[in-house]
Structures are given as C-alpha cells and as structure tokens.
Design a protein around this motif. Structure first.
Motif, PDB file in Angstrom:
ATOM      1  N   VAL A  38       0.866  -1.177   0.000  1.00  0.00           N
ATOM      2  CA  VAL A  38       0.000   0.000   0.000  1.00  0.00           C
ATOM      3  C   VAL A  38       0.901   1.225   0.000  1.00  0.00           C
ATOM      4  N   CYS A  39       0.682   2.110  -0.952  1.00  0.00           N
ATOM      5  CA  CYS A  39       1.524   3.297  -1.105  1.00  0.00           C
ATOM      6  C   CYS A  39       0.703   4.411  -1.750  1.00  0.00           C
ATOM      7  N   PRO A  40       1.197   5.632  -1.761  1.00  0.00           N
ATOM      8  CA  PRO A  40       0.474   6.703  -2.432  1.00  0.00           C
ATOM      9  C   PRO A  40       0.621   6.609  -3.948  1.00  0.00           C
ATOM     10  N   LEU A  41      -0.198   7.362  -4.657  1.00  0.00           N
ATOM     11  CA  LEU A  41       0.034   7.555  -6.083  1.00  0.00           C
ATOM     12  C   LEU A  41       1.434   8.131  -6.256  1.00  0.00           C
ATOM     13  N   PRO A  42       2.228   7.631  -7.203  1.00  0.00           N
ATOM     14  CA  PRO A  42       3.629   8.048  -7.309  1.00  0.00           C
ATOM     15  C   PRO A  42       3.758   9.541  -7.595  1.00  0.00           C
ATOM     16  N   ASN A  43       4.597  10.209  -6.810  1.00  0.00           N
ATOM     17  CA  ASN A  43       4.742  11.663  -6.944  1.00  0.00           C
ATOM     18  C   ASN A  43       6.108  12.173  -6.531  1.00  0.00           C
ATOM     19  N   TYR A  44       6.945  11.294  -5.997  1.00  0.00           N
ATOM     20  CA  TYR A  44       8.218  11.729  -5.410  1.00  0.00           C
ATOM     21  C   TYR A  44       9.372  11.539  -6.387  1.00  0.00           C
ATOM     22  N   PRO A  45      10.284  12.506  -6.585  1.00  0.00           N
ATOM     23  CA  PRO A  45      10.429  13.735  -5.800  1.00  0.00           C
ATOM     24  C   PRO A  45       9.837  14.979  -6.462  1.00  0.00           C
ATOM     25  N   THR A  46       9.103  14.826  -7.544  1.00  0.00           N
ATOM     26  CA  THR A  46       8.642  15.997  -8.304  1.00  0.00           C
ATOM     27  C   THR A  46       7.529  16.750  -7.596  1.00  0.00           C
ATOM     28  N   GLY A  47       6.777  16.067  -6.716  1.00  0.00           N
ATOM     29  CA  GLY A  47       5.636  16.710  -6.077  1.00  0.00           C
ATOM     30  C   GLY A  47       4.415  16.760  -6.968  1.00  0.00           C
ATOM     31  N   LYS A  48       4.441  15.990  -8.048  1.00  0.00           N
ATOM     32  CA  LYS A  48       3.311  15.916  -8.973  1.00  0.00           C
ATOM     33  C   LYS A  48       3.016  14.446  -9.271  1.00  0.00           C
ATOM     34  N   ILE A  49       1.724  14.105  -9.354  1.00  0.00           N
ATOM     35  CA  ILE A  49       1.357  12.728  -9.681  1.00  0.00           C
ATOM     36  C   ILE A  49       1.905  12.367 -11.055  1.00  0.00           C
ATOM     37  N   PHE A  50       2.545  11.203 -11.150  1.00  0.00           N
ATOM     38  CA  PHE A  50       3.134  10.783 -12.417  1.00  0.00           C
ATOM     39  C   PHE A  50       2.045  10.546 -13.469  1.00  0.00           C
ATOM     40  N   ASP A  51       2.431  10.728 -14.721  1.00  0.00           N
ATOM     41  CA  ASP A  51       1.510  10.459 -15.834  1.00  0.00           C
ATOM     42  C   ASP A  51       1.038   9.003 -15.769  1.00  0.00           C
ATOM     43  N   GLY A  52      -0.243   8.812 -15.997  1.00  0.00           N
ATOM     44  CA  GLY A  52      -0.815   7.477 -15.965  1.00  0.00           C
ATOM     45  C   GLY A  52      -1.308   7.046 -14.602  1.00  0.00           C
ATOM     46  N   GLU A  59      -2.446  -2.465  -9.253  1.00  0.00           N
ATOM     47  CA  GLU A  59      -1.659  -3.046 -10.340  1.00  0.00           C
ATOM     48  C   GLU A  59      -0.744  -4.109  -9.768  1.00  0.00           C
ATOM     49  N   SER A  60      -0.219  -4.940 -10.638  1.00  0.00           N
ATOM     50  CA  SER A  60       0.712  -5.990 -10.239  1.00  0.00           C
ATOM     51  C   SER A  60       2.077  -5.696 -10.839  1.00  0.00           C
ATOM     52  N   ILE A  61       3.092  -5.681 -10.000  1.00  0.00           N
ATOM     53  CA  ILE A  61       4.465  -5.460 -10.445  1.00  0.00           C
ATOM     54  C   ILE A  61       5.309  -6.634  -9.961  1.00  0.00           C
ATOM     55  N   GLU A  62       5.741  -7.455 -10.902  1.00  0.00           N
ATOM     56  CA  GLU A  62       6.564  -8.630 -10.580  1.00  0.00           C
ATOM     57  C   GLU A  62       5.933  -9.460  -9.454  1.00  0.00           C
ATOM     58  N   ASN A  63       4.649  -9.785  -9.626  1.00  0.00           N
ATOM     59  CA  ASN A  63       3.876 -10.615  -8.709  1.00  0.00           C
ATOM     60  C   ASN A  63       3.625  -9.955  -7.351  1.00  0.00           C
ATOM     61  N   ILE A  64       3.806  -8.653  -7.287  1.00  0.00           N
ATOM     62  CA  ILE A  64       3.509  -7.894  -6.075  1.00  0.00           C
ATOM     63  C   ILE A  64       2.248  -7.073  -6.331  1.00  0.00           C
ATOM     64  N   GLN A  65       1.210  -7.281  -5.532  1.00  0.00           N
ATOM     65  CA  GLN A  65      -0.034  -6.528  -5.676  1.00  0.00           C
ATOM     66  C   GLN A  65       0.149  -5.147  -5.048  1.00  0.00           C
ATOM     67  N   VAL A  66      -0.007  -4.108  -5.856  1.00  0.00           N
ATOM     68  CA  VAL A  66       0.239  -2.739  -5.395  1.00  0.00           C
ATOM     69  C   VAL A  66      -1.074  -1.963  -5.362  1.00  0.00           C
ATOM     70  N   ASN A  67      -1.405  -1.427  -4.195  1.00  0.00           N
ATOM     71  CA  ASN A  67      -2.588  -0.595  -4.014  1.00  0.00           C
ATOM     72  C   ASN A  67      -2.139   0.852  -3.843  1.00  0.00           C
ATOM     73  N   ARG A  68      -2.478   1.689  -4.794  1.00  0.00           N
ATOM     74  CA  ARG A  68      -2.046   3.087  -4.764  1.00  0.00           C
ATOM     75  C   ARG A  68      -3.210   3.967  -4.318  1.00  0.00           C
ATOM     76  N   LEU A  69      -2.984   4.712  -3.236  1.00  0.00           N
ATOM     77  CA  LEU A  69      -4.017   5.521  -2.631  1.00  0.00           C
ATOM     78  C   LEU A  69      -3.812   7.006  -2.924  1.00  0.00           C
ATOM     79  N   TRP A  70      -4.891   7.766  -2.734  1.00  0.00           N
ATOM     80  CA  TRP A  70      -4.851   9.207  -2.999  1.00  0.00           C
ATOM     81  C   TRP A  70      -3.901   9.912  -2.042  1.00  0.00           C
ATOM     82  N   ILE A  71      -3.226  10.929  -2.540  1.00  0.00           N
ATOM     83  CA  ILE A  71      -2.371  11.791  -1.741  1.00  0.00           C
ATOM     84  C   ILE A  71      -2.432  13.200  -2.326  1.00  0.00           C
ATOM     85  N   TYR A  72      -2.286  14.172  -1.481  1.00  0.00           N
ATOM     86  CA  TYR A  72      -2.099  15.549  -1.960  1.00  0.00           C
ATOM     87  C   TYR A  72      -0.601  15.729  -2.155  1.00  0.00           C
TER      88      TYR A  72
END
Length: 385
Positions: A38-52, A59-72
């Motif tokens: 469980v992690c935030p929507l990717p934004n570090y270090p730019t301080g902006k949510i990544f495209d996509g 999503e699944s990354i190399e058999n790891i289930q990733v839950n991305r949650l909202w962040i400001y």
C-alpha cells in the motif's frame, strides 16, 4: 504461503533510496510469501502525480499486488504544505485499513512518522504482527538538518516516535546507529539490522576502453535535496583536475541548473533523471562517484554505498558517520571530513587517475558481492515473520 502487507510512503516507479529499498524488500519476500504493498500515487520527488496515475488504482508489479491511494502531492518548502501532504496519505491509509482485510503480518516503513503512526495505531487494535522498518531516525535527523527546532512540535514528534517503537513487534534498522538509538528508547524490543542492499546483476568491469580525458570524471546520482546539498558541493569543488556530472531531480534541481547557467566555464554537466537500469549503464562510464551529505546525520547510511560498490564504482565519501566507517572498512574508495570542503578537495587532488583502473573496480565489486548480500539478509527477515 504467508500473506505480508508492506505500507510505505514511497514505491516504484518513484526514484530514490526509499523506493528502491521497499521494492527490493517486496521482491525478496515475494519468493516465500504473498506480498502486497500500500503506497500513495507516485509523486516523489517531483511533487506531482506521475503520468498514468491520476486516480487510485491497483496493479501488479513482478507478482507484487500494489494498491495506490490518494495523496495531496507536494515538494513545497513550506512545512505546513508538506505536513498536509503526509497527512493526506495517512487519511487514505485509515480508509484502506477500515475497508479491507489486512494480512496478519504488516511491515510499516518509517519515516514519515505520521504514516507509521497511523498504521501502528489502527492495526495494533486488530492484533497484527507489526514490523517497523526504520530507514532514518526522525525527528533526530530533522533536527540535525535544521528542518525542525526544539519545542512543542519536536517534543510531539518524539512522543510519536516512541509510540511507534512500543507498538511494533519487531523493528528493522538500516544502520547500527539506528538500532543503538532504538535500544535507548525500547531496550527489550526485538531488532534486526536490515541494510539497503541491492540485488541486480553485477556488470562486467570494463574501463580503459572509453577513457578519453585526463580529468577525473566524478559523478553524483540521486536526489537533489537539502540533505545532499549538491549546489553547495558544485560551488566549492576545485575543478582543476575534475569534471562533475550530475543525474537526478529534487527540490534543489532548479538551483543547480541556475548555478550551471551562471557559471558556464565550470565543467559541470547536468543529465537529468534516468530509469535505474539505464542509470547503471551510464554510471560505469565514470571514474568515481561522490556521496555527499550536508551534515553528518546520526543513523544515516546512504544506500548508494552498496549500490555503486556493486557496480565497481570507486566512492568519494563526504558525509561522516557509519557510512564513512563502511567505506573505510571495506576499502571502497576515499573519505573526506564531513562538511570540510578543503579536506574534500585535498582528497580528490591526491587521487591518481592511473589508479582508477579495472583492477581497483574489480576489487570493489568483489567486496560488495561478498559482504552486501541481499538474499541472505532477506532470508533472515523471513525467518522472523
């Protein structure tokens, strides 16, 4: 297989040591457990949510289930804005814990303290086995970096830190200094040294084929933040016999670009950010890497020490503390007194470019492969969870 949840404020595809460390841990554990993150929507270090990644997603990354949650998202220098950013993920995390079935074994990354506090507060009530992974000693490190001052806020953070240690069943620390500090707070707590060892295929050492300069090509790659003080480094280096190449991004990126623009005669090249695999291909083309810290930070051991020695890249370490001791113990390169730029320039001036050859790099790489074993370390953790 056991189910394990990892809660982290940072994760792939974000850059930086924290993201790499948690991804590496997740991959290692996934060989013997069902791992989710469980992690935030990717934004570090730019301080902006990544495209996509504009909304919460799984999503699944190399058999790891990733839950991305909202962040400001924010990389603002305003402390209140950054605090709100951290708290926003904490609120999302509370919602996730209440609305989902959480595995009995949970690994929580700290800092940020508030994210760890939220996780431990709500999960301890459900009698989970809680493992706290401490990568930096907050608020102690924040005080050393002048990010906070002693007073009510600092005392509150100390109480949160102590609460987090007390609620954890097992505490991982990436340095001996971190574990020593934790033992002063919770003397009887079970701990494990868990360094940020990388696990990628070590490249074959080749060097003489591409050297075409009599100047030593020094590279810095990583976050361009306050702790690294890369602008201050660029300002104080003696460039008589060196070139400085910089890769990365962060809060000080614009200041670095401005410095380079206003000093066109200095041999400083900024290359921006690269994906980790591509970055490795570029790094091996340089003569040495520099690892700077603005101040000696108790407990801090930059992961670059382990990553770059695996590449066979000689290290110029400029940060003191346990990191300095590791570079010295394993003969990974050179050290300069933390914060002393005269010492740094003297050390660099004494480096003979002829010594930066394949023999040196092979010795460094062999040392890293033998002593910094990620698989052995992961097996030790698996035995405890």
């Amino acid at each position: 297989m056991k189910d394990v949840l990892i809660i982290s404020n940072y994760f792939q595809p974000e850059m930086g040591a924290a993201s790499n460390r948690i991804f590496q841990m997740a991959k290692g554990l996934s060989k013997d457990a069902n791992v989710s993150v469980v992690c935030p929507l990717p934004n570090y270090p730019t301080g902006k949510i990544f495209d996509g990644y504009k909304s919460m997603r799984q999503e699944s990354i190399e058999n790891i289930q990733v839950n991305r949650l909202w962040i400001y998202p924010s990389n603002s220098k305003n402390k209140l804005v950054r605090l709100f950013s951290m708290l926003s993920f904490s609120f999302s995390l509370m919602w996730f814990i209440f609305m989902n079935k959480v595995p009995k074994t949970v690994i929580v990354n700290s800092p940020p303290l508030f994210v760890a506090f939220t996780s431990l507060l709500f999960l301890s009530r459900k009698k989970h086995r809680l493992i706290l992974n401490v990568s930096d000693l907050w608020p102690k490190s924040a005080l050393e970096l002048n990010a906070v001052k002693k007073g009510f806020g600092y005392n509150l953070l100390l109480k949160i830190e102590k609460y987090n240690y007390k609620k954890a069943d097992l505490i991982l620390g990436q340095s001996e200094e971190i574990l020593a500090h934790i033992k002063t707070v919770v003397p009887k707590k079970e701990t494990l040294l868990f360094r940020n060892y990388p696990d990628f295929k070590a490249p074959k050492i080749e060097i003489e084929s591409y050297r075409n300069s009599q100047k030593i090509k020094i590279v810095y790659a990583g976050l361009l933040g306050v702790a690294q003080n890369i602008v201050g480094l660029a300002q104080r280096l003696d460039y008589k016999n060196i070139e400085l190449h910089v890769y990365g991004s962060g809060a000080e990126e614009e200041n670095l670009k401005s410095f380079i623009q206003h000093n066109p005669d200095l041999p400083i090249l900024f290359h921006g950010s690269l994906e980790r695999t591509e970055l490795h291909k570029e790094l091996v083309k340089y003569d040495a890497t520099i690892i700077p810290l603005k101040n000696k930070i108790y407990g801090a051991v930059p992961s670059k020490i382990f990553e770059y020695s695996r590449l066979g890249l000689p290290i110029i370490y400029f940060g003191g503390g346990e990191g300095e001791a590791l570079v010295t113990k394993y003969n990974l390169g050179w050290i300069a007194e933390a914060g002393n730029y005269d010492s740094l320039n003297n050390v660099i001036s004494e480096i003979n470019i002829k010594d930066l050859n394949s023999n040196l790099r092979e010795k460094i790489q062999e040392t890293a492969l033998y002593n910094f074993d990620a698989k052995h370390q992961t097996n030790c953790l698996i035995s405890l969870i």
